[in-house]
Structure formats: C-alpha cells, structure tokens
Design a protein around this motif. Structure first.
Motif, PDB file in Angstrom:
ATOM      1  N   GLY A 248       0.809  -1.222   0.000  1.00  0.00           N
ATOM      2  CA  GLY A 248       0.000   0.000   0.000  1.00  0.00           C
ATOM      3  C   GLY A 248       0.836   1.262   0.000  1.00  0.00           C
ATOM      4  O   GLY A 248       0.290   2.360   0.014  1.00  0.00           O
ATOM      5  N   THR A 249       2.141   1.105  -0.046  1.00  0.00           N
ATOM      6  CA  THR A 249       3.064   2.243  -0.067  1.00  0.00           C
ATOM      7  C   THR A 249       3.810   2.274  -1.404  1.00  0.00           C
ATOM      8  O   THR A 249       4.284   1.248  -1.881  1.00  0.00           O
ATOM      9  CB  THR A 249       4.084   2.136   1.076  1.00  0.00           C
ATOM     10  OG1 THR A 249       3.390   2.176   2.330  1.00  0.00           O
ATOM     11  CG2 THR A 249       5.089   3.290   1.023  1.00  0.00           C
ATOM     12  N   VAL A 250       3.906   3.463  -1.992  1.00  0.00           N
ATOM     13  CA  VAL A 250       4.614   3.642  -3.263  1.00  0.00           C
ATOM     14  C   VAL A 250       5.966   4.279  -2.966  1.00  0.00           C
ATOM     15  O   VAL A 250       6.035   5.403  -2.454  1.00  0.00           O
ATOM     16  CB  VAL A 250       3.810   4.531  -4.223  1.00  0.00           C
ATOM     17  CG1 VAL A 250       4.526   4.622  -5.574  1.00  0.00           C
ATOM     18  CG2 VAL A 250       2.400   4.007  -4.397  1.00  0.00           C
ATOM     19  N   GLY A 251       7.051   3.544  -3.273  1.00  0.00           N
ATOM     20  CA  GLY A 251       8.373   4.067  -3.012  1.00  0.00           C
ATOM     21  C   GLY A 251       8.781   5.146  -4.001  1.00  0.00           C
ATOM     22  O   GLY A 251       8.274   5.210  -5.130  1.00  0.00           O
ATOM     23  N   VAL A 252       9.724   5.994  -3.612  1.00  0.00           N
ATOM     24  CA  VAL A 252      10.159   7.095  -4.450  1.00  0.00           C
ATOM     25  C   VAL A 252      10.787   6.605  -5.748  1.00  0.00           C
ATOM     26  O   VAL A 252      10.769   7.307  -6.762  1.00  0.00           O
ATOM     27  CB  VAL A 252      11.151   7.986  -3.669  1.00  0.00           C
ATOM     28  CG1 VAL A 252      12.462   7.241  -3.410  1.00  0.00           C
ATOM     29  CG2 VAL A 252      11.423   9.292  -4.399  1.00  0.00           C
ATOM     30  N   GLY A 253      11.331   5.391  -5.756  1.00  0.00           N
ATOM     31  CA  GLY A 253      11.944   4.852  -6.961  1.00  0.00           C
ATOM     32  C   GLY A 253      11.057   3.926  -7.753  1.00  0.00           C
ATOM     33  O   GLY A 253      11.511   3.329  -8.745  1.00  0.00           O
ATOM     34  N   ASP A 254       9.793   3.803  -7.351  1.00  0.00           N
ATOM     35  CA  ASP A 254       8.893   2.863  -8.032  1.00  0.00           C
ATOM     36  C   ASP A 254       8.297   3.414  -9.325  1.00  0.00           C
ATOM     37  O   ASP A 254       7.884   2.633 -10.184  1.00  0.00           O
ATOM     38  CB  ASP A 254       7.755   2.444  -7.092  1.00  0.00           C
ATOM     39  CG  ASP A 254       8.241   1.573  -5.944  1.00  0.00           C
ATOM     40  OD1 ASP A 254       9.369   1.043  -6.046  1.00  0.00           O
ATOM     41  OD2 ASP A 254       7.508   1.433  -4.949  1.00  0.00           O
ATOM     42  N   VAL A 255       8.196   4.724  -9.442  1.00  0.00           N
ATOM     43  CA  VAL A 255       7.573   5.323 -10.628  1.00  0.00           C
ATOM     44  C   VAL A 255       8.437   6.472 -11.141  1.00  0.00           C
ATOM     45  O   VAL A 255       9.229   7.059 -10.396  1.00  0.00           O
ATOM     46  CB  VAL A 255       6.146   5.840 -10.330  1.00  0.00           C
ATOM     47  CG1 VAL A 255       5.248   4.725  -9.844  1.00  0.00           C
ATOM     48  CG2 VAL A 255       6.180   6.979  -9.334  1.00  0.00           C
ATOM     49  N   ILE A 256       8.269   6.762 -12.426  1.00  0.00           N
ATOM     50  CA  ILE A 256       8.891   7.925 -13.069  1.00  0.00           C
ATOM     51  C   ILE A 256       7.800   8.638 -13.857  1.00  0.00           C
ATOM     52  O   ILE A 256       7.021   8.000 -14.573  1.00  0.00           O
ATOM     53  CB  ILE A 256      10.037   7.512 -14.013  1.00  0.00           C
ATOM     54  CG1 ILE A 256      11.192   6.895 -13.213  1.00  0.00           C
ATOM     55  CG2 ILE A 256      10.539   8.712 -14.812  1.00  0.00           C
ATOM     56  CD1 ILE A 256      12.322   6.391 -14.075  1.00  0.00           C
ATOM     57  N   TYR A 257       7.755   9.959 -13.738  1.00  0.00           N
ATOM     58  CA  TYR A 257       6.743  10.748 -14.432  1.00  0.00           C
ATOM     59  C   TYR A 257       7.314  11.370 -15.707  1.00  0.00           C
ATOM     60  O   TYR A 257       8.477  11.775 -15.761  1.00  0.00           O
ATOM     61  CB  TYR A 257       6.222  11.872 -13.536  1.00  0.00           C
ATOM     62  CG  TYR A 257       5.328  11.386 -12.415  1.00  0.00           C
ATOM     63  CD1 TYR A 257       4.004  11.045 -12.655  1.00  0.00           C
ATOM     64  CD2 TYR A 257       5.814  11.283 -11.113  1.00  0.00           C
ATOM     65  CE1 TYR A 257       3.172  10.607 -11.635  1.00  0.00           C
ATOM     66  CE2 TYR A 257       4.999  10.848 -10.081  1.00  0.00           C
ATOM     67  CZ  TYR A 257       3.680  10.514 -10.345  1.00  0.00           C
ATOM     68  OH  TYR A 257       2.857  10.064  -9.334  1.00  0.00           O
ATOM     69  N   SER A 258       6.463  11.435 -16.728  1.00  0.00           N
ATOM     70  CA  SER A 258       6.792  12.174 -17.951  1.00  0.00           C
ATOM     71  C   SER A 258       5.510  12.827 -18.448  1.00  0.00           C
ATOM     72  O   SER A 258       4.410  12.493 -18.005  1.00  0.00           O
ATOM     73  CB  SER A 258       7.371  11.250 -19.022  1.00  0.00           C
ATOM     74  OG  SER A 258       6.352  10.471 -19.621  1.00  0.00           O
TER      75      SER A 258
END
Length: 434
Positions: A248-258
């Motif tokens: 239930g937690t999203v890590g800072v390195g789990d996604v990249i935005y564009s």
C-alpha cells in the motif's frame, strides 16, 4: 532574234506551197507583245526598288526603332513574401536521461526505439519494475497512508510533553524523628500528550498519483490531494498486478513521471550494472525537426511561427516553431568570433509537426525548412524580367508604346519585384523584352 533568223532562213530556201501570210505574224501584234514585255520589266524593277527602300503603301510614318519582341504584362497589386531555406534534421529530438531514483542493479532494459506508455515498465532494478506515469511533478517522496514528517513532529511533541510543566504546594520535606525518613506533601500537574493521531499524507503529488491510478483502472477512492485508506487499498491491487508485495506504499523509486508516452533512446548502462544518472534515455514519440539557425539571423525563429518542411522524399509538410535555444554555440573547429566570423554561432530551433501521418514512415533524415523572411502587402509589382537598366542609372520599365519609365525597386520575391514611382500605376502594360 529567233524570229528574225527564221524569216531570213525562209527567204533563202526553195519556194514552197506555204503562204507567207500564215507563218509571219502581223507587225502590229508583234509590236504589242514587245511593249508588254518591256512594261513587265519596268514593273519588276519598280517593285525591287520599293522593297529595297522599305517603302510601301499605307500611312506614312517618321523614322522609328524597329518593333521590339517580347510579351506584355500588367502592373499588378499584390503581397510579396521573401522566403529563405535552411537545413534541418528530422528525428525525435534530443535524448534526455530518465530520472531513475531506484537504487540497485539493472536487471532488465527495453529495446532502443520502443514506445512506453502509462503503466508500462521502463526498466527493472533488483527485479522490481519501475513504472511510467504521466505528470509534470517529479517523484520526490514515498507515498503512504501517513506522513513521515507529521509522525516525526508528533513523536517530538510526545517526548517533551509529559511532566515537563510541574506545579505543586506543600511543606518542605523534613526527616522524621522516629523513622529517619523525609516526608512531605504536595500535588503536581503535568501537561502534554504521549500519543497523537497520524496526519494523512496530502499534496499535489498525491493528486497526480491518484489521477494516474484511476486512469489505469484502479478506483474506489476520491481523486484529490489526500492519500486515504481507500487509496492504499487501490495501491495494493495495483502492486499485485505488478507482482510486488502488497504494502500500500509507493516508493520514491517505483515510478517515473513524464509528460506523455516516451520513446526509449540509447541505454547508458548494461544489464548487471548499478543504476546511474544516465542508465536510460528517452525522447518524445512525435517526430520533429531541429535547425541550427544562425544566431545573427534568427529573427524568424519565434515560437508559433509556421514554416514549410521539405522531407527527404520531396514531400512538403507544415511545421511550427516550438522552442528556441537561448545558448548559442559555435560549430566544431570554429568560434563565434575571429576568423570564422560573427555569424558562425548557432541556436537550436525545434519545430514540431502536428500532422504526424503526413511524415509517413520516415524517422530521421535531412530536411529543408522554408521560412518567411520579409513580407510587404498591397504593393505594385512586376516580373523581375520586366526591369531594364536605364542609361542614366537605375531601373525602369518599358511601356507598351515604347516609352521608358523610371522606377524604384523594393522587395524581390518569387520572381517578382516591388516597384514604385510617379509614372507607375496599377494595370499599366509593360513589356518583357526577349
């Protein structure tokens, strides 16, 4: 002469039965034929003289120049546009490093040129997927049910809360004569709390993430700036689909935005290498043109300017200036000053193509960009070929009746030239000499 010889021949011959009257024409007829022949000779001679002198019938004219060959065109009123061609390069733009914040070892990379959309995996680090989402704000913290910063603040308050403030009344402690112990009375109160309710995580980054989560089909929560229990439950379902632990937690390195879907560029790391700043690069998926425009003559390069683009296959498409670099650079082996001249410095100009289908399957190659340099509206113009050099200097136009009118020239464009002067009017016929 022949007739005379014949008659003489008959006089010397033997007499015959032929009547001389039947063989010799009458003297009157022979005289008339001689006169006609003489008249014909005179007429032919007269015609030859007339032709030689250039005389003829019709209206007499004074001495003039022979007629000039060439077509006649009118002076027209039009808009003249000066167009200039520059070289450009078709492609997907400059490759930019992806801001990978995950730490560990690169265990999977996509192929160069692959297109990655929202929800797709960009790469895997320690066999964990790093997922692409859409947005302008970078991922800068973990997204969870509670705020780490808020929890720390609460914990600090708890440490300083209990018993720090103390008030009391009573006699001073004194040793007991029988027991030898000190006794005393007093009351005290303390202010402070040992526990506090955790504050929910809020912010624009939460709104951005929830917008993407809902777009991927994981709903059941309100898309807003608060990370709630409902958000955490949706995150767990998303994590399950990715093969991750359902925290239930999203890590800072789990996604990249564009800003949108991306096209994978040249990898900067190999499988098994540690993640770095240039592990993976990307570009947009839309083809565009980059022109290294002369810094000294880049006035045309204004955002929103429409230009024409000639593709390598000869097809023409429309483009629009999207951005202009602010830092000038000199070509290799030269400088913006000195021997190469002040015009050597260039600025990168990026041109977008709205109709991507018009480009076909071309992905890269040299192109020609045509832009409007100058434009004059509602002016008198003639074909450049109509200009003649005047003996006294300058330019002029020859009218249909052979007169010459001095003119001032302006913009030359598309085979025409702007003209003006007191003797020039719209509709006036001028000659284009051959």
């Amino acid at each position: 002469m022949t007739e005379t010889d014949t008659v003489t021949h008959f006089d010397d011959a033997e007499p015959t039965d032929v009547d001389p009257a039947e063989t010799e024409p009458p003297r009157g007829a022979r005289g008339r034929r001689t006169a006609l022949i003489a008249c014909a000779v005179v007429v032919v001679a007269a015609v030859a003289v007339v032709g030689a002198l250039g005389l003829g019938g019709g209206e007499e004219k004074g001495p003039s120049a022979p007629p000039r060959a060439g077509s006649v065109v009118p002076v027209t009123r039009a808009t003249l546009t000066e167009r200039t061609d520059v070289d450009g390069q078709l492609g997907f733009g400059t490759e930019i490093p992806l801001p990978v914040k995950a730490t560990g070892t690169v265990t999977w990379l996509p192929q160069q040129g692959a297109t990655v959309e929202r929800g797709d995996t960009l790469l895997r680090v320690d066999d964990r997927p790093v997922v692409l989402l859409y947005g302008s704000m970078p991922m800068y913290r973990d997204l969870a049910l509670t705020s780490t910063a808020a929890s720390s603040s609460v914990a600090g308050s708890a440490e300083s809360g209990s018993g720090e403030s103390d008030t009391g009344t009573g006699a001073a402690a004194s040793p007991s004569p029988t027991t030898g112990t000190e006794t005393g009375t007093g009351t005290g109160t303390g202010t402070g709390t040992g526990t506090a309710a955790p504050a929910p995580l809020t912010g624009m980054d939460v709104l951005q993430f929830e917008t993407n989560l809902a777009a991927l089909g994981y709903t059941g929560f309100t898309v807003d700036e608060k990370f709630t229990d409902a958000t955490a439950r949706a995150v767990k379902r998303w994590q399950k689909s990715l093969g991750l632990a359902e925290t239930g937690t999203v890590g800072v390195g789990d996604v990249i935005y564009s800003a949108g879907k991306v096209r994978i560029g040249q990898p900067g790391a190999r499988l098994g290498a540690a993640v770095g700043e240039n592990t993976l690069t990307y570009t947009g998926t839309a083809r565009k043109v980059v022109v290294n425009a002369s810094a000294a003559d880049a006035g045309w390069a204004v955002r929103g300017t429409v230009v024409g683009i000639t593709l390598p296959d000869g097809k023409s498409v429309k483009g629009e200036v999207a951005s202009v670099g602010r830092q000038a650079s000199a070509p290799e082996g030269g400088s913006s000053e000195g021997e190469s001249g002040a015009g050597a410095a260039t600025l990168p100009v990026t041109i977008t193509i709205a109709d991507q289908k018009s480009v076909g399957r071309l992905e890269s190659g040299p192109v020609t960009v045509e832009y409007v340099g100058r434009e004059v509206k509602d002016v008198l113009s003639v074909p450049v070929a109509a200009l003649v050099a005047l003996a006294e200097g300058g330019h002029g136009l020859e009218t249909e009746d052979g007169r010459f009118v001095a003119v001032r020239t302006g913009l030359f464009a598309d085979g025409n030239v702007q003209v003006s002067g007191p003797g020039v009017d719209e509709g006036m016929k001028v000659r284009i000499p051959e």
